[in-house]
Enzyme design. Structure first.
Site, PDB file in Angstrom:
ATOM      1  N   ALA A 174      26.247  70.150  51.801  1.00 45.32           N
ATOM      2  CA  ALA A 174      26.976  70.391  50.552  1.00 45.32           C
ATOM      3  C   ALA A 174      28.391  70.840  50.871  1.00 45.32           C
ATOM      4  O   ALA A 174      28.631  71.547  51.850  1.00 45.32           O
ATOM      5  CB  ALA A 174      26.271  71.452  49.708  1.00 45.32           C
ATOM      6  N   LYS A 175      29.344  70.438  50.015  1.00 47.24           N
ATOM      7  CA  LYS A 175      30.730  70.850  50.209  1.00 47.24           C
ATOM      8  C   LYS A 175      30.871  72.357  50.141  1.00 47.24           C
ATOM      9  O   LYS A 175      31.629  72.969  50.897  1.00 47.24           O
ATOM     10  CB  LYS A 175      31.609  70.217  49.123  1.00 47.24           C
TER      11      LYS A 175
END
Length: 279
Positions: A252-253
């Protein structure tokens, strides 16, 4: 013809999870002799940046992907989404919501049904709405689940389905509009929200197959409701498994996962990464 797409938001650099999703969709299109689109979903004015869009194109090209052109950039088509909002509003299917996220969360804490209250806060009383409009209070447009049910009738409401070909549940599945709640279709800081923009563009671009991560499986219910209300075609859905890191957490960013650019700078070749991802 089989037509699918990869639709990232330019809010950061791509990581392994994005690469897996893009390759899954691209490979599906190639296997069927179909077409693959790239769409830039940049409707969040506070987080999207041009440099991230440029980086997306660079990363996907490095992976060896190709796509149809021109690339659709959602921020260039806000008038299209505004027209849909006006159509739904004119049919009485939307209501103004002036509540902040904190106000909704505070209300949930005092409500017996918790999460459903978050999904469905309900319209404001008429006099309160008039007062808030008079002072220029910003608002979002929410889709009224109750009004949508009336518009479709019981048969239409209960008869919605979608075809799922991915992991987990497969086959013809019933749509659960109740799970969607009164979702926001136009945000306070932008003319449109995700659910409306993605369904509009899938219909406009003729997407026949939506290939995306399992984390978006539940979003299918509200998106099928919007498609039904607007008379848009229903794509076939294929939700793939989520790629996870050594710690078992999905990439995930927000967790600052290692980006494709960092992997490339470290000497990893595209062919090696593709092999690692199973392609």
């Amino acid at each position: 013809m089989f037509l699918t797409r990869f639709a990232p938001s330019p809010t950061g650099r791509l990581h392994r999870g994005h690469a897996f999703s893009a390759l899954t969709a691209w490979s599906a299109a190639k296997a069927e002799g179909g077409r693959f689109l790239l769409r830039i979903e940049d409707i969040d004015p506070t987080r999207c940046r041009p440099e991230f869009e440029t980086a997306i194109l660079e990363d996907l090209a490095w992976l060896g992907l190709d796509w149809d052109t021109p690339v659709r950039r959602q921020s260039d088509h806000l008038d299209d989404y505004a027209a849909v909002i006006e159509t739904l509003r004119g049919r009485g299917l939307l209501y103004r919501c002036f509540r902040t996220r904190k106000e909704i969360l505070d209300a949930i804490g005092d409500a017996p049904h918790g999460a459903m209250e978050l999904a469905r806060p309900g319209p404001h009383p008429t006099d309160e709405e008039a007062r808030l409009l008079a002072v220029g209070q910003p608002f979002a447009w929410r889709l009224s689940r109750g009004r949508a049910r009336e518009a479709l009738g019981e048969a239409g409401w209960n008869g919605m389905t979608f075809v799922e070909e991915g992991v987990g549940q497969t086959g013809v599945l019933p749509v659960r509009p109740r799970a969607a709640g009164d979702v926001v279709l136009a945000r306070k800081d932008a003319g449109v929200a995700y659910h409306l923009a993605v369904t509009h563009d899938d219909a406009l671009q003729g997407v026949t197959h939506v290939v995306r991560g399992q984390d978006l499986f539940e979003a299918t219910h509200v998106q099928r409701l919007i498609q039904t209300l607007m008379g848009w075609p229903a794509p076939v859905y294929s939700h793939h498994r989520l790629l996870t890191g050594p710690d078992g957490r999905r990439y995930a960013k927000r967790d600052r996962s290692v980006t494709l650019a960092e992997l490339r700078a470290g000497g990893l070749g595209a062919a090696t990464l593709r092999a690692e991802l199973g392609f």
